[in-house]
Motif scaffolding. Structure first.
Motif, PDB file in Angstrom:
ATOM      1  N   GLU A 138       5.576 -85.385  10.434  1.00  4.91           N
ATOM      2  CA  GLU A 138       5.191 -85.821   9.099  1.00  4.91           C
ATOM      3  C   GLU A 138       6.413 -86.356   8.348  1.00  4.91           C
ATOM      4  OE1 GLU A 138       1.736 -82.899   7.602  1.00  4.91           O
ATOM      5  OE2 GLU A 138       3.572 -81.843   8.162  1.00  4.91           O
ATOM      6  N   GLY A 139       6.147 -87.267   7.422  1.00  4.22           N
ATOM      7  CA  GLY A 139       7.238 -87.789   6.614  1.00  4.22           C
ATOM      8  C   GLY A 139       6.728 -88.808   5.617  1.00  4.22           C
ATOM      9  N   ALA A 140       7.470 -88.955   4.531  1.00  6.16           N
ATOM     10  CA  ALA A 140       7.113 -89.936   3.500  1.00  6.16           C
ATOM     11  C   ALA A 140       7.241 -91.349   4.051  1.00  6.16           C
ATOM     12  CB  ALA A 140       8.030 -89.755   2.292  1.00  6.16           C
ATOM     13  N   PRO A 141       6.601 -92.332   3.403  1.00  4.69           N
ATOM     14  CA  PRO A 141       6.764 -93.729   3.828  1.00  4.69           C
ATOM     15  C   PRO A 141       8.250 -94.117   3.836  1.00  4.69           C
ATOM     16  CG  PRO A 141       5.001 -93.543   2.210  1.00  4.69           C
ATOM     17  CD  PRO A 141       5.675 -92.205   2.260  1.00  4.69           C
ATOM     18  N   GLY A 142       8.690 -94.690   4.934  1.00  2.00           N
ATOM     19  CA  GLY A 142      10.081 -95.104   5.022  1.00  2.00           C
ATOM     20  C   GLY A 142      11.029 -94.035   5.517  1.00  2.00           C
ATOM     21  N   SER A 143      10.502 -92.870   5.908  1.00  4.91           N
ATOM     22  CA  SER A 143      11.374 -91.775   6.347  1.00  4.91           C
ATOM     23  C   SER A 143      11.810 -91.903   7.801  1.00  4.91           C
ATOM     24  CB  SER A 143      10.680 -90.424   6.138  1.00  4.91           C
ATOM     25  OG  SER A 143       9.471 -90.362   6.889  1.00  4.91           O
ATOM     26  N   GLY A 144      11.199 -92.828   8.547  1.00  9.96           N
ATOM     27  CA  GLY A 144      11.642 -93.076   9.917  1.00  9.96           C
ATOM     28  C   GLY A 144      10.691 -92.612  11.000  1.00  9.96           C
ATOM     29  N   LYS A 145       9.409 -92.433  10.665  1.00  5.55           N
ATOM     30  CA  LYS A 145       8.442 -91.938  11.658  1.00  5.55           C
ATOM     31  C   LYS A 145       8.250 -92.934  12.806  1.00  5.55           C
ATOM     32  CE  LYS A 145       5.169 -91.492   8.606  1.00  5.55           C
ATOM     33  NZ  LYS A 145       5.931 -91.938   7.421  1.00  5.55           N
ATOM     34  N   THR A 146       8.048 -94.191  12.453  1.00  7.40           N
ATOM     35  CA  THR A 146       7.842 -95.214  13.489  1.00  7.40           C
ATOM     36  C   THR A 146       9.109 -95.426  14.302  1.00  7.40           C
ATOM     37  OG1 THR A 146       6.098 -96.345  12.250  1.00  7.40           O
ATOM     38  CG2 THR A 146       7.281 -97.647  13.889  1.00  7.40           C
ATOM     39  N   THR A 147      10.248 -95.434  13.625  1.00  7.66           N
ATOM     40  CA  THR A 147      11.525 -95.580  14.336  1.00  7.66           C
ATOM     41  C   THR A 147      11.713 -94.447  15.324  1.00  7.66           C
ATOM     42  OG1 THR A 147      12.523 -96.717  12.450  1.00  7.66           O
ATOM     43  CG2 THR A 147      14.023 -95.739  14.054  1.00  7.66           C
ATOM     44  N   LEU A 148      11.358 -93.223  14.918  1.00  5.66           N
ATOM     45  CA  LEU A 148      11.474 -92.078  15.817  1.00  5.66           C
ATOM     46  C   LEU A 148      10.527 -92.209  17.002  1.00  5.66           C
ATOM     47  CD1 LEU A 148      12.591 -89.326  16.571  1.00  5.66           C
ATOM     48  CD2 LEU A 148      10.941 -88.278  14.998  1.00  5.66           C
ATOM     49  N   ALA A 149       9.310 -92.682  16.752  1.00  5.14           N
ATOM     50  CA  ALA A 149       8.347 -92.869  17.838  1.00  5.14           C
ATOM     51  C   ALA A 149       8.880 -93.862  18.880  1.00  5.14           C
ATOM     52  CB  ALA A 149       7.008 -93.352  17.277  1.00  5.14           C
ATOM     53  N   TRP A 150       9.420 -94.970  18.393  1.00  7.91           N
ATOM     54  CA  TRP A 150      10.018 -95.957  19.304  1.00  7.91           C
ATOM     55  C   TRP A 150      11.225 -95.366  20.029  1.00  7.91           C
ATOM     56  CZ3 TRP A 150       8.728-100.936  20.736  1.00  7.91           C
ATOM     57  CH2 TRP A 150       7.618-101.489  20.092  1.00  7.91           C
ATOM     58  N   SER A 164      -2.855 -83.476  28.952  1.00  6.43           N
ATOM     59  CA  SER A 164      -1.874 -84.413  28.417  1.00  6.43           C
ATOM     60  C   SER A 164      -1.252 -83.850  27.146  1.00  6.43           C
ATOM     61  CB  SER A 164      -2.533 -85.769  28.126  1.00  6.43           C
ATOM     62  OG  SER A 164      -3.570 -85.635  27.179  1.00  6.43           O
ATOM     63  N   ALA A 165      -0.028 -84.279  26.845  1.00  5.57           N
ATOM     64  CA  ALA A 165       0.666 -83.877  25.622  1.00  5.57           C
ATOM     65  C   ALA A 165       0.596 -85.027  24.617  1.00  5.57           C
ATOM     66  CB  ALA A 165       2.116 -83.527  25.921  1.00  5.57           C
ATOM     67  N   VAL A 166       0.667 -84.668  23.331  1.00  2.00           N
ATOM     68  CA  VAL A 166       0.510 -85.676  22.279  1.00  2.00           C
ATOM     69  C   VAL A 166       1.560 -85.463  21.192  1.00  2.00           C
ATOM     70  CG1 VAL A 166      -1.035 -86.679  20.541  1.00  2.00           C
ATOM     71  CG2 VAL A 166      -1.988 -85.780  22.678  1.00  2.00           C
ATOM     72  N   ILE A 167       2.164 -86.561  20.754  1.00  2.00           N
ATOM     73  CA  ILE A 167       2.970 -86.587  19.542  1.00  2.00           C
ATOM     74  C   ILE A 167       2.274 -87.547  18.588  1.00  2.00           C
ATOM     75  CG2 ILE A 167       5.165 -87.294  18.503  1.00  2.00           C
ATOM     76  CD1 ILE A 167       6.549 -86.519  21.090  1.00  2.00           C
ATOM     77  N   VAL A 168       2.009 -87.108  17.372  1.00  2.00           N
ATOM     78  CA  VAL A 168       1.324 -87.955  16.401  1.00  2.00           C
ATOM     79  C   VAL A 168       2.134 -87.976  15.106  1.00  2.00           C
ATOM     80  CG1 VAL A 168      -0.168 -86.031  15.695  1.00  2.00           C
ATOM     81  CG2 VAL A 168      -0.836 -88.379  15.136  1.00  2.00           C
ATOM     82  N   THR A 169       2.302 -89.166  14.511  1.00  2.00           N
ATOM     83  CA  THR A 169       3.044 -89.285  13.251  1.00  2.00           C
ATOM     84  C   THR A 169       2.073 -89.597  12.112  1.00  2.00           C
ATOM     85  OG1 THR A 169       3.466 -91.693  13.300  1.00  2.00           O
ATOM     86  CG2 THR A 169       4.949 -90.267  14.567  1.00  2.00           C
ATOM     87  N   SER A 170       2.416 -89.113  10.919  1.00  2.00           N
ATOM     88  CA  SER A 170       1.534 -89.342   9.773  1.00  2.00           C
ATOM     89  C   SER A 170       2.265 -89.035   8.471  1.00  2.00           C
ATOM     90  CB  SER A 170       0.287 -88.456   9.869  1.00  2.00           C
ATOM     91  OG  SER A 170      -0.556 -88.647   8.740  1.00  2.00           O
ATOM     92  N   ARG A 171       1.808 -89.656   7.391  1.00  2.00           N
ATOM     93  CA  ARG A 171       2.235 -89.230   6.063  1.00  2.00           C
ATOM     94  C   ARG A 171       1.531 -87.903   5.760  1.00  2.00           C
ATOM     95  NH1 ARG A 171       1.516 -94.904   2.643  1.00  2.00           N
ATOM     96  NH2 ARG A 171       2.615 -96.248   4.146  1.00  2.00           N
ATOM     97  N   PRO A 172       2.185 -87.018   5.030  1.00  2.00           N
ATOM     98  CA  PRO A 172       1.586 -85.709   4.742  1.00  2.00           C
ATOM     99  C   PRO A 172       0.241 -85.801   4.032  1.00  2.00           C
ATOM    100  CG  PRO A 172       3.922 -85.681   4.227  1.00  2.00           C
ATOM    101  CD  PRO A 172       3.578 -87.113   4.543  1.00  2.00           C
ATOM    102  N   ILE A 173       0.055 -86.827   3.213  1.00  2.00           N
ATOM    103  CA  ILE A 173      -1.180 -86.933   2.434  1.00  2.00           C
ATOM    104  C   ILE A 173      -2.409 -87.087   3.324  1.00  2.00           C
ATOM    105  CG2 ILE A 173      -1.124 -89.455   2.183  1.00  2.00           C
ATOM    106  CD1 ILE A 173      -2.069 -89.053  -0.712  1.00  2.00           C
ATOM    107  N   SER A 174      -2.213 -87.522   4.566  1.00  2.00           N
ATOM    108  CA  SER A 174      -3.349 -87.766   5.461  1.00  2.00           C
ATOM    109  C   SER A 174      -3.405 -86.828   6.657  1.00  2.00           C
ATOM    110  CB  SER A 174      -3.300 -89.214   5.980  1.00  2.00           C
ATOM    111  OG  SER A 174      -3.340 -90.144   4.919  1.00  2.00           O
ATOM    112  N   SER A 175      -2.530 -85.841   6.700  1.00  2.00           N
ATOM    113  CA  SER A 175      -2.428 -85.048   7.931  1.00  2.00           C
ATOM    114  C   SER A 175      -2.958 -83.621   7.822  1.00  2.00           C
ATOM    115  CB  SER A 175      -0.957 -84.989   8.376  1.00  2.00           C
ATOM    116  OG  SER A 175      -0.151 -84.395   7.382  1.00  2.00           O
TER     117      SER A 175
END
Length: 267
Positions: A8-20, A117-128
């Motif tokens: 979880e993280g606020a917009p711009g905190s690096g969730k997508t960058t971490l996923a990549w 299978s294992a899963v990693i999922v990213t999201s903003r806290p408001i939707s998770s």
């Protein structure tokens, strides 16, 4: 034991960058080598959202090869597969409740294929919040520390300490902009504008975001629509009070409509 990790993280905190980064490090043989396959799924992609089966999620171009891969994955019941689902908050609500992606996360509804299978999922806290009962671990991205902000800015200034002093002086004069730099995306915006404006910064957070949006749009116009001769510099725009007037006339009306749509959406 089935692992489902929520980042979880606020917009711009690096969730997508971490996923990549996770996928890159796995591909480089540096991380999660216990997995035979790692699949990155961008949930904000409309093509992904329309996926009906596993075939639609795997990045394999050859149809015959795709069938072979799916058959092999099915035979393992998902064992050795890591799914990285990026952007749960950008998935439409109906798909969060019932879809192929929900099957990946919800143990009571998963098919036999997804059971191991294992899963990693990213999201903003408001939707998770709905995901909390389904995950085995939660990680929160909180952004940069003060030391990391300085390190990041200095690195992007190519270790020009004089430029760094100038940037810090501008930030000290604008605490609103300075305090936003704990988010990696905001820090990137600030250092980009600082360089583009000739070692200067806008005098407000609102102007900062206006300029970066303007810069992205104009870069698109220059590269795709060939408006090159009509585009002013960022310095000229930064001194203006009404940014939209700098758009080419044929673009202004489209931009007004987009702004109105965004405003209605926020209300």
């Amino acid at each position: 034991y089935r692992k489902v990790i929520l980042i979880e993280g606020a917009p711009g905190s690096g969730k997508t960058t971490l996923a990549w980064h996770i996928c890159h490090e796995w591909g480089s043989g540096k991380l999660f080598q216990e997995f035979d396959v790692v699949v990155l799924v961008s949930l904000r992609d409309p093509c992904t959202q329309s996926a009906q089966s596993l075939f639609d999620l795997l990045p394999v171009m050859n149809a015959s090869q795709l069938c072979d891969v799916v058959t092999e994955l099915h035979s393992k019941y998902g064992n050795g597969i890591l799914w990285v689902l990026d952007g749960w908050d950008e998935l439409p609500s109906p798909l969060q409740q019932s879809s192929l992606f929900h099957q990946l996360l919800c143990p009571s509804k998963i098919s036999h294929f997804f059971q191991q299978s294992a899963v990693i999922v990213t999201s903003r806290p408001i939707s998770s919040a709905d995901l909390h009962p389904l995950v085995s671990s939660r990680i929160e991205l909180i952004g940069f520390t003060d030391a990391q902000i300085k390190e990041y800015l200095l690195e992007n200034l190519e270790y020009d300490h004089q430029a760094m002093e100038t940037l810090q002086h501008h930030l000290a004069q604008n605490p609103e902009v300075e305090s936003s730099c704990y988010l990696p995306m905001n820090a990137a915006i600030v250092v980009h504008l600082f360089l583009a404006l000739g070692c200067s910064l806008p005098n407000s957070l609102h102007k900062t975001f206006c300029l970066i949006v303007f810069n992205c749009i104009f870069r698109y116009l220059k590269n795709r629509v060939c408006h090159e001769g009509e585009l002013p510099s960022l310095t000229t725009i930064e001194e203006s009070s009404v940014i939209i007037h700098h758009f080419p006339p044929d673009i202004q009306e489209h931009f007004r409509k987009i702004c109105k749509l965004a405003y209605i959406g926020i209300k």
